[in-house]
Design a protein around this motif. Sequence first.
Motif, PDB file in Angstrom:
ATOM      1  N   TYR A   1       0.851  -1.195   0.000  1.00 11.97           N
ATOM      2  CA  TYR A   1       0.000   0.000   0.000  1.00 11.97           C
ATOM      3  C   TYR A   1       0.890   1.250   0.000  1.00 11.97           C
ATOM      4  CZ  TYR A   1      -3.338   3.454   1.765  1.00 11.97           C
ATOM      5  OH  TYR A   1      -4.117   4.560   1.923  1.00 11.97           O
ATOM      6  N   ASP A   2       0.708   2.123  -0.971  1.00 10.51           N
ATOM      7  CA  ASP A   2       1.486   3.369  -1.014  1.00 10.51           C
ATOM      8  C   ASP A   2       0.608   4.499  -1.565  1.00 10.51           C
ATOM      9  OD1 ASP A   2       1.336   2.929  -3.744  1.00 10.51           O
ATOM     10  OD2 ASP A   2       3.370   2.157  -3.910  1.00 10.51           O
ATOM     11  N   GLU A   3       1.245   5.607  -1.922  1.00 13.24           N
ATOM     12  CA  GLU A   3       0.449   6.763  -2.374  1.00 13.24           C
ATOM     13  C   GLU A   3      -0.270   6.496  -3.693  1.00 13.24           C
ATOM     14  OE1 GLU A   3       4.781   8.066  -3.321  1.00 13.24           O
ATOM     15  OE2 GLU A   3       3.767   6.719  -1.946  1.00 13.24           O
ATOM     16  N   PHE A   4       0.251   5.514  -4.482  1.00 11.94           N
ATOM     17  CA  PHE A   4      -0.418   5.187  -5.746  1.00 11.94           C
ATOM     18  C   PHE A   4      -1.726   4.418  -5.470  1.00 11.94           C
ATOM     19  CE2 PHE A   4       4.070   5.617  -7.002  1.00 11.94           C
ATOM     20  CZ  PHE A   4       3.928   6.663  -7.884  1.00 11.94           C
ATOM     21  N   THR A   5      -1.651   3.530  -4.468  1.00 14.23           N
ATOM     22  CA  THR A   5      -2.868   2.796  -4.079  1.00 14.23           C
ATOM     23  C   THR A   5      -3.902   3.808  -3.588  1.00 14.23           C
ATOM     24  OG1 THR A   5      -1.256   1.305  -3.047  1.00 14.23           O
ATOM     25  CG2 THR A   5      -3.566   0.686  -2.862  1.00 14.23           C
ATOM     26  N   GLU A   6      -3.414   4.741  -2.759  1.00 13.91           N
ATOM     27  CA  GLU A   6      -4.287   5.765  -2.188  1.00 13.91           C
ATOM     28  C   GLU A   6      -4.930   6.595  -3.320  1.00 13.91           C
ATOM     29  OE1 GLU A   6      -2.595   7.281   1.531  1.00 13.91           O
ATOM     30  OE2 GLU A   6      -3.292   9.245   0.837  1.00 13.91           O
ATOM     31  N   GLY A   7      -4.109   6.949  -4.302  1.00 13.34           N
ATOM     32  CA  GLY A   7      -4.593   7.741  -5.436  1.00 13.34           C
ATOM     33  C   GLY A   7      -5.650   6.988  -6.229  1.00 13.34           C
ATOM     34  N   THR A   8      -5.443   5.672  -6.410  1.00 14.10           N
ATOM     35  CA  THR A   8      -6.407   4.857  -7.162  1.00 14.10           C
ATOM     36  C   THR A   8      -7.756   4.837  -6.444  1.00 14.10           C
ATOM     37  OG1 THR A   8      -4.579   3.445  -7.865  1.00 14.10           O
ATOM     38  CG2 THR A   8      -6.788   2.554  -8.158  1.00 14.10           C
ATOM     39  N   VAL A   9      -7.703   4.562  -5.145  1.00 13.93           N
ATOM     40  CA  VAL A   9      -8.956   4.471  -4.364  1.00 13.93           C
ATOM     41  C   VAL A   9      -9.658   5.828  -4.329  1.00 13.93           C
ATOM     42  CG1 VAL A   9      -9.911   3.958  -2.065  1.00 13.93           C
ATOM     43  CG2 VAL A   9      -8.121   2.505  -3.021  1.00 13.93           C
ATOM     44  N   GLN A  10      -8.850   6.875  -4.217  1.00 15.31           N
ATOM     45  CA  GLN A  10      -9.387   8.240  -4.203  1.00 15.31           C
ATOM     46  C   GLN A  10     -10.111   8.529  -5.531  1.00 15.31           C
ATOM     47  OE1 GLN A  10      -6.088  10.795  -3.407  1.00 15.31           O
ATOM     48  NE2 GLN A  10      -7.180  11.826  -1.768  1.00 15.31           N
ATOM     49  N   GLU A  11      -9.463   8.146  -6.630  1.00 14.83           N
ATOM     50  CA  GLU A  11     -10.006   8.395  -7.964  1.00 14.83           C
ATOM     51  C   GLU A  11     -11.329   7.643  -8.157  1.00 14.83           C
ATOM     52  OE1 GLU A  11      -9.009  10.587  -9.888  1.00 14.83           O
ATOM     53  OE2 GLU A  11     -10.226  10.091 -11.644  1.00 14.83           O
ATOM     54  N   ILE A  12     -11.349   6.379  -7.705  1.00 14.29           N
ATOM     55  CA  ILE A  12     -12.581   5.589  -7.876  1.00 14.29           C
ATOM     56  C   ILE A  12     -13.711   6.175  -7.022  1.00 14.29           C
ATOM     57  CG2 ILE A  12     -13.592   3.297  -7.462  1.00 14.29           C
ATOM     58  CD1 ILE A  12     -10.741   2.329  -8.523  1.00 14.29           C
ATOM     59  N   GLY A  13     -13.364   6.643  -5.830  1.00 10.74           N
ATOM     60  CA  GLY A  13     -14.353   7.318  -4.985  1.00 10.74           C
ATOM     61  C   GLY A  13     -14.933   8.519  -5.715  1.00 10.74           C
ATOM     62  N   ASN A  14     -14.064   9.297  -6.361  1.00 11.37           N
ATOM     63  CA  ASN A  14     -14.498  10.483  -7.112  1.00 11.37           C
ATOM     64  C   ASN A  14     -15.429  10.108  -8.268  1.00 11.37           C
ATOM     65  OD1 ASN A  14     -13.236  12.560  -5.771  1.00 11.37           O
ATOM     66  ND2 ASN A  14     -11.311  12.310  -6.879  1.00 11.37           N
ATOM     67  N   ILE A  15     -15.054   9.034  -8.975  1.00  9.76           N
ATOM     68  CA  ILE A  15     -15.850   8.601 -10.137  1.00  9.76           C
ATOM     69  C   ILE A  15     -17.250   8.172  -9.701  1.00  9.76           C
ATOM     70  CG2 ILE A  15     -16.052   6.709 -11.841  1.00  9.76           C
ATOM     71  CD1 ILE A  15     -12.931   6.939 -12.059  1.00  9.76           C
ATOM     72  N   LEU A  16     -17.293   7.368  -8.646  1.00 11.37           N
ATOM     73  CA  LEU A  16     -18.600   6.887  -8.164  1.00 11.37           C
ATOM     74  C   LEU A  16     -19.441   8.057  -7.653  1.00 11.37           C
ATOM     75  CD1 LEU A  16     -17.434   3.643  -6.332  1.00 11.37           C
ATOM     76  CD2 LEU A  16     -18.642   3.762  -8.487  1.00 11.37           C
ATOM     77  N   ALA A  17     -18.793   8.975  -6.930  1.00 10.69           N
ATOM     78  CA  ALA A  17     -19.531  10.113  -6.373  1.00 10.69           C
ATOM     79  C   ALA A  17     -20.081  11.007  -7.481  1.00 10.69           C
ATOM     80  CB  ALA A  17     -18.615  10.919  -5.464  1.00 10.69           C
ATOM     81  N   SER A  18     -19.270  11.250  -8.510  1.00  4.80           N
ATOM     82  CA  SER A  18     -19.765  12.137  -9.564  1.00  4.80           C
ATOM     83  C   SER A  18     -20.866  11.458 -10.376  1.00  4.80           C
ATOM     84  CB  SER A  18     -18.629  12.638 -10.455  1.00  4.80           C
ATOM     85  OG  SER A  18     -17.899  11.556 -10.950  1.00  4.80           O
TER      86      SER A  18
END
Lengths: 162, 204
Positions: B102-119
Motif C-alpha cells: 500500500y502506497d500513495e499510488f494505491t491511495e490515489g487509485t482508491v481516491q479516484e474511484i471514490g471520485n468517479i462513483l460520487a460524480s
Amino acid sequence: MILNNNGNIITVGVGDLKIGKSPKMIKTSLGSCVGVVLYDSVQKIGGVLHLMLPNCNDREGKPSKYADTGIPLLLDLMLNQAKSKKNVLTAKIFGGANMFNVSSELFDIGKSNIAETERLLNHFGIRITASRVGGTKGHQITLDTETGVVQSRIFGEPIKEY
Amino acid sequence: MQISKEHLKILDIVVKMGMDNASRRFSKTIRRAALIELVKTEMVDISEATEEMNNDLREMVSSMLQLEGAFNGKLLFMIPLEGALSLQDFYTGQPQGTSKEYDEFTEGTVQEIGNILASSIGNSFALDLGSQLLPTPPQILCDFAGTIFTSLIFEEGMYNDKILLTETKFNIHKTEIDCYFFLLPEIGSLEVTLNKLEKSESFA
C-alpha cells in the motif's frame, strides 16, 4: 441487549451491549467509540458495551450509545439478569481513538469517551484491570468468556492479550 | 422527517440508475467489468448495521466524501487492502501482482474511484432533479471494515438510532475482489429533494 445463545460468537454493534456465558466469545470493532468489558470470573459471564459518546444530555434514543446511561445499564444486566456479584466484577476498556483528525481536545470524542468511562466505573466501584486506549487507528476486541481474556488488535499492530 | 415506503422506493430507483452509470464508468476506468451484485436502500438500525460490518475482520482501504447540494450526506467506497492493490494494477495497466504494498499510488487509485462513483451519483441526481449534488475532496481511511463503516455513520448515528443507507456491492469480473459503496444521506436534509422527486414526471 440479549443473552445470546445462537452460535459461539456474539457481535456487538455501535451503541449496543450484549452479555454472554462461557463458551461464548463476544467481539466488536471500535474507532473513537469505547468498548467496556465487564467480566464475572465466578460464573464465567461477560458483557460488552460499545458506547459512542460520553453523555446522553437528555437526548432520546438508545441509552447504550452513551457512557453515562450505557454503563449503568450494562452493570444492571450483569447484576440483575446474569446475577453476578458486584465484588467479583472487573472491567477492561478499549478504543477511544482520535479518528477524526482533530487537534482540539474539546472535540476529541475518543478522549472524552475514555475519561467519562473511567470516571463512571470508578464511581460504581468497578475495578479497571486493563486498558488499551487512544491512538488514531481502529481496534478489534474479542472477549473469551471462559477465561476473561480479551484479545485486542489495533490496525497495523500485533495482537495483544489483556 | 418521516421516510415513507414511497420515498424509499423513489430513492432506490434514483440510486440504482446512478449506480448503473457508476459501474459503467468504474469498469471503463479499471478496464475490467465491475458487476453490481447488490443495491439496496433501507432504513437500518445503527447497531444492527454495524454488527454486520463488525463481522468482517478484513483490513480495508476507503475513500469517504461529503455530498452537498440537493441534500447533504456522505459517500464511502471501501475495498479490501489486497483488492486495492489489484485495482491499482488494473488502473495503471500493469500485470496483476505488480503492486505489492500500500502506497500513495494505491491511495490515489482508491481516491479516484471514490471520485468517479460520487460524480456518477451526483450526475444521476442532477438529471432527475435539475439540482446540484457536489462531492467534497475525498478523505482516505485505511483501517478495519467495522471501524471505517462506523466513521461513516457516526455523525448521523449521534442524532438518530435509525439511518437511511444505500449499500451497493460490486464484484470485479473474473476476480475475487468485492468492494462496497455506501450512500448515507442526512435524513433531515432530504425533505425538499424527496418532495421534488415525488412530483417529478419520471416518478409520476
